[in-house]
Design a protein around this motif. Structure first.
Motif, PDB file in Angstrom:
ATOM      1  N   GLY A   1      35.330 -63.379  61.956  1.00  0.00           N
ATOM      2  CA  GLY A   1      36.429 -62.539  61.760  1.00  0.00           C
ATOM      3  C   GLY A   1      37.952 -63.384  61.675  1.00  0.00           C
ATOM      4  N   GLY A   2      37.943 -64.540  61.855  1.00  0.00           N
ATOM      5  CA  GLY A   2      39.170 -65.136  61.736  1.00  0.00           C
ATOM      6  C   GLY A   2      39.649 -65.470  60.332  1.00  0.00           C
ATOM      7  N   GLY A   3      40.744 -65.795  60.407  1.00  0.00           N
ATOM      8  CA  GLY A   3      41.527 -66.088  58.953  1.00  0.00           C
ATOM      9  C   GLY A   3      40.743 -66.895  57.935  1.00  0.00           C
ATOM     10  N   ILE A   4      39.974 -68.193  58.473  1.00  0.00           N
ATOM     11  CA  ILE A   4      39.769 -69.167  58.077  1.00  0.00           C
ATOM     12  C   ILE A   4      38.322 -68.489  57.483  1.00  0.00           C
ATOM     13  CG2 ILE A   4      38.326 -71.366  57.797  1.00  0.00           C
ATOM     14  CD1 ILE A   4      40.037 -72.049  60.354  1.00  0.00           C
ATOM     15  N   GLU A   5      37.508 -67.661  57.676  1.00  0.00           N
ATOM     16  CA  GLU A   5      36.287 -66.872  57.227  1.00  0.00           C
ATOM     17  C   GLU A   5      36.756 -66.028  56.286  1.00  0.00           C
ATOM     18  OE1 GLU A   5      33.886 -63.822  59.453  1.00  0.00           O
ATOM     19  OE2 GLU A   5      32.674 -65.581  59.858  1.00  0.00           O
ATOM     20  N   LEU A   6      37.766 -65.413  56.627  1.00  0.00           N
ATOM     21  CA  LEU A   6      38.227 -64.270  55.406  1.00  0.00           C
ATOM     22  C   LEU A   6      38.567 -65.074  54.405  1.00  0.00           C
ATOM     23  CD1 LEU A   6      40.461 -62.031  58.116  1.00  0.00           C
ATOM     24  CD2 LEU A   6      38.079 -61.578  57.150  1.00  0.00           C
TER      25      LEU A   6
END
Length: 515
Positions: A247-252
Motif C-alpha cells: 500500500g506504499g507509494g512505490i507499489e502504487l
C-alpha cells in the motif's frame, strides 16, 4: 542489627534483579500516527541497538495541538534529556517547544518546522523543493497546458505550506496550466475524499491531481470514482512520501494507481545519531536536509527491490537483537539465581549471628537481674544480722587493718546495704570516683573492688553506672524532666553519653520512654 541484616539482603537481591538505568532518556513527540511515522519510529528504535544506555519514549498527538502541547510538557516534567519533535502546526505548538528549550533540554525539530529559533537542530527534507519537483513533472507531462487540482495537507503545518509554495511557483510559469483549486485536507485519505466530494466545481476535465501525500492522492481518486467518473475518464494522480511495502507509494506507482510520487525520507537512524552527538557534546550540523527522489513507472521496480532488501536486512537485525536480548535475559536469570543462593547463605549466617547475640543478651539480662537482686539483698537477708550487730561490725571494721582478709569478714548483706546507701547518697555527683566510694566505706580502693567483684561479678564503676541508669529510668517514667535534665540529675556529664549507656542497658532510647 537484625533490621540492618534484612535491608542488606534485600539490597543485594534487588540490585541483582534490577536493570541498569539508562544514560539518556529521549522523548519523541509525533504530531500524528501513520505509516510514515511508524517507519520513522522503527528506525529510531533500531538506532538504539548501536548505542548503549538509550531509552526512547514515544507519544503521538493524533493531529491535536492541545494533546501535543500536553505531551511535550509531560516529557519536560519527567526530566527527559533530549526532545525530538514533529510540530503539528507551525505556530500553535511552538510555546511548548520553547519551554522545553528554555529548561535547557536540547530540541531536534524534524519533518515539520517551528516559527522560532529555539531549537538545537532541524532534520527534514526540502518540502519546497518537493513541491517544485512535482510541479515540474506535471507541467512536463501536460506539455504546458491542462487543468490541475491540488489537495493540501494539514492547514498551518510547514510541509503543507512549503509544498504548496513550491508547486504553485512552478505552475505560475505556465500560463496554459490552470490550478483549478487547492482543497484543504489533513494528510489522511479520508480528509481528501471528503474535500473532493464536497467540491462543487467542474471535475470532469481535470488532467492531474496533486495530493500533497500519497494517501490524499488515493483519497481524491476514490472520491472521483464515487462521483461517477469512469476509470478511463479519471485524471492522473501524483503524491509524496514514496513509502515501501504494502500500500506504499512505490507499489502504487508500480501498479499505475499513481503516476508519480516523491520519496520523503525518514532516516530515523540519522536522527538518533544526531541526538547522541548532541548529548555527548560532539559537533553536529544545525540544519540537515535529507535527499529526495522522484518515483515513476520507470524506476519503481528497482526502488521497490532496493527497499525490499533493506527491509530484509532490517528484519534480520531485529532477529539478532531479539536473540541477544534472550541471551541477556538468561544471563540475568542465572545471576539472579546465584545472588539468591548467596542471599540464602548470608541469611543463614545472619540467623546464626542473631541467635548468638540473643543468647548473649539473655546472659547479660540474667547478670543484670543478679546485680539487681544483690542490690536489694538487705531486704531478702534481713534475718542474717541485727542492727546492733551491724553497728558492732562496722565499728570493728574501722579499727581493723586494711587487708583483703578484713573484707571477707563483713557479712554480704551488710556490705551491700552500706554500699547501696553510699551510692544512692552521692548518685548525682558527676565527679564521684571509686576512691570516694571506698573512702566512704572505710576501705581501700582495692578492697572495695575485690569485695564488690566477688559478690556481684561486676566492678564498682559498673554498679554505679547501673544505679544511675535505673534511677534515670524511674525519673523518665515518673517525672516531666527532659532527657538532659535526667542525665545531669543522675550524675552523667553529657546527655549523649547517658543516651548511649541507656540504650545499651535497656535496648531503647530515653526519648522512647518519654513518648
Amino acid at each position: 542489627m537484625r533490621h540492618f541484616a534484612i535491608l542488606f539482603i534485600l539490597a543485594i537481591l534487588l540490585a541483582g534483579c534490577s536493570q541498569k538505568p539508562p544514560r539518556y532518556v529521549i522523548g519523541v513527540s509525533q504530531c500524528s500516527q501513520d505509516i510514515w511515522r511508524d517507519k520513522l519510529n522503527r528506525e529510531l528504535q533500531v538506532g538504539t541497538y548501536f548505542h548503549d544506555g538509550l531509552e526512547l519514549r514515544f507519544a503521538s498527538a493524533d493531529d491535536s495541538d492541545e494533546r501535543q502541547i500536553e505531551q511535550i510538557d509531560q516529557f519536560v516534567n519527567d526530566g527527559i534529556d533530549l526532545l525530538i519533535v514533529a510540530p503539528n502546526q507551525v505556530v500553535t505548538v511552538t510555546p511548548a517547544i520553547d519551554r522545553a528549550f528554555d529548561r535547557g533540554i536540547p530540541v531536534i525539530v524534524f519533518d515539520r518546522k517551528t516559527n522560532t529559533e529555539k531549537f538545537t537542530a532541524y532534520v527534514g527534507a526540502d518540502n519546497h523543493e518537493m513541491g517544485r519537483m512535482m510541479g515540474e513533472f506535471i507541467a512536463a507531462q501536460l506539455q504546458g497546458s491542462g487543468r490541475v487540482l491540488e489537495v493540501m495537507g494539514l492547514k498551518g503545518s510547514s510541509p503543507a505550506i512549503e509544498r504548496h509554495e513550491g508547486f504553485t511557483e512552478v505552475l505560475s510559469r505556465y500560463p496554459g496550466i490552470e490550478l483549478v483549486s487547492s482543497l484543504q485536507g489533513d494528510w489522511t485519505e479520508e480528509s481528501a475524499f471528503e474535500a473532493v466530494s464536497r467540491y462543487d466545481g467542474n471535475l470532469t476535465h481535470i488532467d492531474y491531481v496533486f495530493g500533497q501525500n500519497d494517501r490524499m492522492a488515493m483519497g481524491a481518486r476514490r472520491a472521483l470514482i464515487a462521483k461517477g467518473l469512469a476509470e478511463s475518464a479519471l485524471p492522473q494522480f501524483c503524491g509524496i512520501d514514496g513509502l515501501p511495502g504494502k500500500g506504499g507509494g512505490i507499489e502504487l506507482v508500480r501498479d499505475s494507481l499513481l503516476m508519480a510520487s516523491c520519496i520523503y525520507p525518514t532516516h530515523g537512524d540519522e536522527v538518533l545519531q544526531l541526538a547522541v552527538d548532541i548529548l555527548e557534546g560532539r559537533q553536529f550540523k544545525r540544519d540537515s536536509k535529507l535527499a529526495t527522489a522522484l518515483i515513476t513507472s520507470a524506476n519503481a521496480n528497482v526502488i521497490e527491490m532496493q527497499n525490499a532488501e533493506t527491509e530484509r536486512q532490517s528484519n534480520y537485525l531485529d532477529q539478532l537483537h531479539e536473540q541477544s536480548d534472550g541471551y541477556l535475559e538468561q544471563l540475568n536469570a542465572q545471576r539472579t539465581i546465584t545472588l539468591l543462593a548467596f542471599g540464602v547463605i548470608l541469611l543463614l549466617l545472619m540467623v546464626i549471628l542473631l541467635f548468638y547475640l540473643f543468647q548473649q543478651g539473655k546472659i547479660s539480662l540474667r547478670r543484670q537481674r543478679e546485680v539487681s537482686n544483690l542490690w536489694n539483698l538487705e531486704e531478702d537477708r534481713s534475718a542474717e544480722a541485727s542492727p546492733a550487730a551491724a553497728v558492732q561490725n562496722d565499728e570493728a571494721g574501722e579499727a581493723a587493718t586494711t587487708t583483703d582478709s578484713y573484707t571477707d569478714d563483713i557479712p554480704t548483706s551488710l556490705f551491700i546495704t552500706r554500699f547501696k546507701e553510699v551510692v544512692e547518697k552521692r548518685l548525682g555527683e558527676s565527679e564521684l570516683s571509686v576512691e570516694d566510694l571506698a573512702a566512704d566505706m572505710s576501705l581501700s580502693r582495692v578492697q572495695l573492688y575485690r569485695k564488690v567483684k566477688s559478690i556481684t561479678g561486676s566492678s564498682p564503676v559498673e554498679l554505679l553506672r547501673a544505679a544511675r541508669l535505673n534511677r534515670g529510668y524511674q525519673l523518665l517514667l515518673t517525672t516531666d524532666k527532659s532527657v538532659s535534665e535526667v542525665a545531669y540529675t543522675v550524675g552523667f556529664t553529657a546527655p549523649s553519653y547517658f543516651t548511649k549507656c541507656f540504650k545499651d542497658e535497656f535496648g531503647k532510647n530515653p526519648t522512647d520512654m518519654k513518648r
